[in-house]
Structures are given as C-alpha cells and as structure tokens.
Scaffold this motif. Structure first.
Motif, PDB file in Angstrom:
ATOM      1  N   LYS A 194      42.178 117.986 -53.418  1.00 27.21           N
ATOM      2  CA  LYS A 194      42.644 119.327 -53.783  1.00 27.21           C
ATOM      3  C   LYS A 194      42.972 119.326 -55.272  1.00 27.21           C
ATOM      4  CE  LYS A 194      44.519 120.720 -49.369  1.00 27.21           C
ATOM      5  NZ  LYS A 194      45.471 121.676 -48.825  1.00 27.21           N
ATOM      6  N   PHE A 195      42.527 120.374 -55.966  1.00 25.10           N
ATOM      7  CA  PHE A 195      42.720 120.476 -57.407  1.00 25.10           C
ATOM      8  C   PHE A 195      43.884 121.395 -57.757  1.00 25.10           C
ATOM      9  CE2 PHE A 195      38.364 119.035 -57.267  1.00 25.10           C
ATOM     10  CZ  PHE A 195      38.273 118.205 -58.375  1.00 25.10           C
ATOM     11  N   LEU A 196      44.560 121.048 -58.844  1.00 28.32           N
ATOM     12  CA  LEU A 196      45.574 121.901 -59.462  1.00 28.32           C
ATOM     13  C   LEU A 196      45.292 121.922 -60.967  1.00 28.32           C
ATOM     14  CD1 LEU A 196      48.673 120.560 -57.546  1.00 28.32           C
ATOM     15  CD2 LEU A 196      47.885 122.929 -57.493  1.00 28.32           C
ATOM     16  N   PHE A 197      45.546 123.067 -61.594  1.00 28.58           N
ATOM     17  CA  PHE A 197      45.261 123.243 -63.013  1.00 28.58           C
ATOM     18  C   PHE A 197      46.505 123.720 -63.753  1.00 28.58           C
ATOM     19  CE2 PHE A 197      41.512 123.956 -60.501  1.00 28.58           C
ATOM     20  CZ  PHE A 197      40.568 123.167 -61.109  1.00 28.58           C
ATOM     21  N   ASN A 198      46.662 123.229 -64.978  1.00 30.05           N
ATOM     22  CA  ASN A 198      47.736 123.676 -65.862  1.00 30.05           C
ATOM     23  C   ASN A 198      49.093 123.670 -65.170  1.00 30.05           C
ATOM     24  OD1 ASN A 198      45.134 125.631 -66.746  1.00 30.05           O
ATOM     25  ND2 ASN A 198      46.025 124.346 -68.311  1.00 30.05           N
ATOM     26  N   LEU A 199      49.514 122.490 -64.793  1.00 32.69           N
ATOM     27  CA  LEU A 199      50.842 122.332 -64.181  1.00 32.69           C
ATOM     28  C   LEU A 199      51.878 122.123 -65.285  1.00 32.69           C
ATOM     29  CD1 LEU A 199      48.791 120.420 -62.129  1.00 32.69           C
ATOM     30  CD2 LEU A 199      50.871 120.710 -60.851  1.00 32.69           C
TER      31      LEU A 199
ATOM     32  N   ASP B 127      46.643 119.102 -67.535  1.00 35.85           N
ATOM     33  CA  ASP B 127      45.443 119.938 -67.563  1.00 35.85           C
ATOM     34  C   ASP B 127      44.842 120.114 -66.170  1.00 35.85           C
ATOM     35  OD1 ASP B 127      45.637 120.232 -70.316  1.00 35.85           O
ATOM     36  OD2 ASP B 127      44.166 118.665 -70.757  1.00 35.85           O
ATOM     37  N   VAL B 128      44.437 118.995 -65.572  1.00 35.31           N
ATOM     38  CA  VAL B 128      43.771 119.035 -64.270  1.00 35.31           C
ATOM     39  C   VAL B 128      44.297 117.881 -63.434  1.00 35.31           C
ATOM     40  CG1 VAL B 128      41.559 118.954 -63.029  1.00 35.31           C
ATOM     41  CG2 VAL B 128      41.657 119.958 -65.323  1.00 35.31           C
ATOM     42  N   LEU B 129      44.547 118.160 -62.162  1.00 36.97           N
ATOM     43  CA  LEU B 129      45.045 117.152 -61.236  1.00 36.97           C
ATOM     44  C   LEU B 129      44.187 117.200 -59.977  1.00 36.97           C
ATOM     45  CD1 LEU B 129      47.756 115.404 -61.332  1.00 36.97           C
ATOM     46  CD2 LEU B 129      48.589 117.014 -59.666  1.00 36.97           C
ATOM     47  N   LEU B 130      43.749 116.040 -59.519  1.00 37.26           N
ATOM     48  CA  LEU B 130      43.043 115.933 -58.248  1.00 37.26           C
ATOM     49  C   LEU B 130      43.914 115.098 -57.320  1.00 37.26           C
ATOM     50  CD1 LEU B 130      40.648 116.075 -56.266  1.00 37.26           C
ATOM     51  CD2 LEU B 130      39.617 114.155 -57.498  1.00 37.26           C
ATOM     52  N   VAL B 131      44.422 115.743 -56.286  1.00 35.51           N
ATOM     53  CA  VAL B 131      45.199 115.046 -55.260  1.00 35.51           C
ATOM     54  C   VAL B 131      44.201 114.707 -54.162  1.00 35.51           C
ATOM     55  CG1 VAL B 131      47.169 115.145 -53.703  1.00 35.51           C
ATOM     56  CG2 VAL B 131      47.207 116.479 -55.834  1.00 35.51           C
ATOM     57  N   SER B 132      44.004 113.417 -53.896  1.00 35.75           N
ATOM     58  CA  SER B 132      42.968 113.002 -52.953  1.00 35.75           C
ATOM     59  C   SER B 132      43.472 111.866 -52.071  1.00 35.75           C
ATOM     60  CB  SER B 132      41.730 112.539 -53.728  1.00 35.75           C
ATOM     61  OG  SER B 132      41.922 111.224 -54.202  1.00 35.75           O
ATOM     62  N   PRO B 133      42.747 111.567 -51.007  1.00 35.22           N
ATOM     63  CA  PRO B 133      43.134 110.429 -50.167  1.00 35.22           C
ATOM     64  C   PRO B 133      43.150 109.093 -50.925  1.00 35.22           C
ATOM     65  CG  PRO B 133      41.610 111.841 -48.987  1.00 35.22           C
ATOM     66  CD  PRO B 133      41.647 112.337 -50.410  1.00 35.22           C
ATOM     67  N   LYS B 134      42.451 109.003 -52.062  1.00 31.81           N
ATOM     68  CA  LYS B 134      42.422 107.774 -52.867  1.00 31.81           C
ATOM     69  C   LYS B 134      43.602 107.694 -53.830  1.00 31.81           C
ATOM     70  CE  LYS B 134      38.329 106.591 -51.268  1.00 31.81           C
ATOM     71  NZ  LYS B 134      38.155 105.524 -50.303  1.00 31.81           N
ATOM     72  N   GLY B 135      44.327 108.795 -54.006  1.00 34.04           N
ATOM     73  CA  GLY B 135      45.441 108.838 -54.934  1.00 34.04           C
ATOM     74  C   GLY B 135      45.400 110.119 -55.752  1.00 34.04           C
ATOM     75  N   VAL B 136      46.238 110.167 -56.772  1.00 30.34           N
ATOM     76  CA  VAL B 136      46.323 111.337 -57.639  1.00 30.34           C
ATOM     77  C   VAL B 136      45.667 110.983 -58.973  1.00 30.34           C
ATOM     78  CG1 VAL B 136      47.885 112.908 -58.849  1.00 30.34           C
ATOM     79  CG2 VAL B 136      48.439 112.137 -56.521  1.00 30.34           C
TER      80      VAL B 136
ATOM     81  N   VAL C 103      58.595 114.120 -59.622  1.00 32.09           N
ATOM     82  CA  VAL C 103      58.477 115.171 -58.608  1.00 32.09           C
ATOM     83  C   VAL C 103      58.009 114.611 -57.268  1.00 32.09           C
ATOM     84  CG1 VAL C 103      57.304 117.336 -57.991  1.00 32.09           C
ATOM     85  CG2 VAL C 103      58.026 116.948 -60.352  1.00 32.09           C
ATOM     86  N   VAL C 104      56.985 113.739 -57.283  1.00 32.28           N
ATOM     87  CA  VAL C 104      56.391 113.266 -56.020  1.00 32.28           C
ATOM     88  C   VAL C 104      56.811 111.852 -55.631  1.00 32.28           C
ATOM     89  CG1 VAL C 104      54.388 114.782 -56.230  1.00 32.28           C
ATOM     90  CG2 VAL C 104      54.231 112.451 -57.079  1.00 32.28           C
ATOM     91  N   GLY C 105      57.489 111.138 -56.523  1.00 30.26           N
ATOM     92  CA  GLY C 105      57.916 109.776 -56.219  1.00 30.26           C
ATOM     93  C   GLY C 105      56.986 108.742 -56.832  1.00 30.26           C
ATOM     94  N   LYS C 106      57.494 107.532 -56.974  1.00 31.70           N
ATOM     95  CA  LYS C 106      56.734 106.450 -57.624  1.00 31.70           C
ATOM     96  C   LYS C 106      55.758 105.753 -56.679  1.00 31.70           C
ATOM     97  CE  LYS C 106      59.998 105.290 -61.282  1.00 31.70           C
ATOM     98  NZ  LYS C 106      59.251 105.244 -62.525  1.00 31.70           N
ATOM     99  N   GLY C 107      55.846 105.993 -55.395  1.00 38.67           N
ATOM    100  CA  GLY C 107      54.995 105.292 -54.445  1.00 38.67           C
ATOM    101  C   GLY C 107      53.578 105.843 -54.345  1.00 38.67           C
ATOM    102  N   VAL C 108      53.293 106.933 -55.019  1.00 36.20           N
ATOM    103  CA  VAL C 108      51.974 107.567 -54.947  1.00 36.20           C
ATOM    104  C   VAL C 108      51.083 106.975 -56.042  1.00 36.20           C
ATOM    105  CG1 VAL C 108      50.741 109.758 -55.158  1.00 36.20           C
ATOM    106  CG2 VAL C 108      52.985 109.701 -54.060  1.00 36.20           C
TER     107      VAL C 108
ATOM    108  N   SER D  39      47.153 109.833 -46.476  1.00 35.30           N
ATOM    109  CA  SER D  39      46.598 110.594 -45.357  1.00 35.30           C
ATOM    110  C   SER D  39      46.355 112.029 -45.822  1.00 35.30           C
ATOM    111  CB  SER D  39      47.594 110.600 -44.191  1.00 35.30           C
ATOM    112  OG  SER D  39      48.739 111.371 -44.547  1.00 35.30           O
ATOM    113  N   GLN D  40      45.611 112.789 -45.032  1.00 28.84           N
ATOM    114  CA  GLN D  40      45.395 114.193 -45.396  1.00 28.84           C
ATOM    115  C   GLN D  40      46.721 114.949 -45.408  1.00 28.84           C
ATOM    116  OE1 GLN D  40      42.289 115.284 -46.519  1.00 28.84           O
ATOM    117  NE2 GLN D  40      43.578 116.932 -47.278  1.00 28.84           N
ATOM    118  N   GLU D  41      47.632 114.546 -44.534  1.00 24.43           N
ATOM    119  CA  GLU D  41      48.962 115.166 -44.531  1.00 24.43           C
ATOM    120  C   GLU D  41      49.705 114.852 -45.833  1.00 24.43           C
ATOM    121  OE1 GLU D  41      53.099 115.225 -41.899  1.00 24.43           O
ATOM    122  OE2 GLU D  41      51.433 113.961 -41.234  1.00 24.43           O
ATOM    123  N   ASP D  42      49.589 113.599 -46.322  1.00 27.62           N
ATOM    124  CA  ASP D  42      50.187 113.232 -47.615  1.00 27.62           C
ATOM    125  C   ASP D  42      49.591 114.084 -48.741  1.00 27.62           C
ATOM    126  OD1 ASP D  42      51.707 111.158 -46.469  1.00 27.62           O
ATOM    127  OD2 ASP D  42      50.144 109.655 -46.873  1.00 27.62           O
ATOM    128  N   VAL D  43      48.257 114.208 -48.747  1.00 30.12           N
ATOM    129  CA  VAL D  43      47.567 115.002 -49.764  1.00 30.12           C
ATOM    130  C   VAL D  43      48.104 116.435 -49.749  1.00 30.12           C
ATOM    131  CG1 VAL D  43      45.329 116.019 -50.423  1.00 30.12           C
ATOM    132  CG2 VAL D  43      45.472 113.588 -49.812  1.00 30.12           C
TER     133      VAL D  43
END
Length: 185
Positions: A22-27, A40-49, A104-109, A158-162
């Motif tokens: 899932k993509f997010l822009f300009n956070l 600028d651009v963020l990809l949150v994926s099962p492989k990481g951010v 915001v999301v924690g250091k474990g990601v 997991s997809q729930e984590d994403v």
C-alpha cells in the motif's frame, strides 16, 4: 517538479499493490521539536516499509554518505561555465524520515531507505558505504525492487500488520494546508 518524480516512483512500483503493498504520498510526520518531516513516497508491504526520497534533479550530482551537503552542477552553456547548488544529503534526509516514522509505528518494523534520482541527472561521484541505503536512478527502480523482493524471501509483516501500519500513517498524508506551509517555512 518533485511531484513528477514521486509519480514516477509510484508508476514504476504500482505492481507491488498486487503483492499486498500500500502506498502513501507526502506524509508530514511529527518531530519531537514540533516541526514535521515530509516523506515523499512510502510503500508499506509484507516485506517491510520502503521509504523513498525522490530527487527530480538534472545535471551532475556529487556527494557521499558522510557529507552533510551534496552538490548539483548545471552547465550554463558553452563558454559560460556552470552553476553549483548545494542540497542536504538525501541519505541523511531519509534517515531522519525513518527515525520519525519509527516514532509513530515502532522500531520493530523493518524499514528500507531508497533515494531515487531522475534519469535527467548523472550521479558523477556518489559514494555509499552502508548496505542499508540504496541510491539509484528512476529507470532502475523497478528491477531494484524486484531484486529486493526476491532477496527478502519471507514476509516479515502479515497483511493485517500492513493494514495497521497504513491506517496509522494515513492521517499524516491528509494534513491541512497550514501544516504544509509550516513545514515549508
């Protein structure tokens, strides 16, 4: 100008949405000092951010991982020399983004820093010394991400984590024009 580079990042990587990304822009991520850090651009994926810093520059680019400032050199035409402009080290810039995102999301990601330069520039003397940072051209982004996905065999989220990370970060992409103006100043 920068928005076009961000669009190209998405255009080259939108296939990762089919892989659960899932993509997010300009956070506008809050910093402890009350200011914001703009991602600028963020990809949150099962492989990481994946945190993308898009640089839609022309000319020659010089810099290394340890320097605070990098240099853009633009030729001014035959016999007119060149124009040199300094800009903040994009590796450091993205490292700051990651630090504030972890707040915001924690250091474990797992988070990955990717600096993407326009194909309109030439990376003349750019030295990267660590494995946790990637600096590349827009035209190499799709193959780079495919390689990264292949190398990271197991999904770490997991997809729930994403979904949870995306939902936690989404409000930072929906900020008021006042927040954007404060960031620019």
């Amino acid at each position: 100008m920068g928005e076009y580079g961000e669009y190209l990042v998405y255009k080259n990587l939108k296939k990762f949405e089919r892989k659960g990304g899932k993509f997010l822009f300009n956070l506008y991520i809050p910093k402890p000092n009350g200011q914001t850090s703009e991602v600028d651009v963020l990809l949150v994926s099962p492989k990481g951010v994946f945190v993308f810093e898009s640089k839609n520059y022309r000319g020659w680019i010089f810099g290394n991982q340890q320097q605070k400032s990098w240099t853009q050199v633009l030729p001014l035409g035959t016999g007119h020399g060149s124009q040199k402009t300094g800009f903040y080290n994009p590796i450091w810039q993205n490292a700051g983004h990651i630090t504030h995102l972890e707040g915001v999301v924690g250091k474990g990601v797992p988070m990955y820093s990717v600096v993407v330069f326009s194909d309109e520039c030439t990376l003349k003397d750019v030295t990267i010394t660590s494995d946790d940072v990637s600096v590349l051209y827009q035209s190499n982004l799709k193959s780079f991400m495919s390689e990264v996905y292949a190398d990271l065999e197991l999904d770490t989220l997991s997809q729930e984590d994403v979904d949870n990370i995306y939902n936690r970060l989404y409000p930072y992409s929906q900020v008021s024009s006042k927040v954007k103006e404060q960031h620019i100043s």
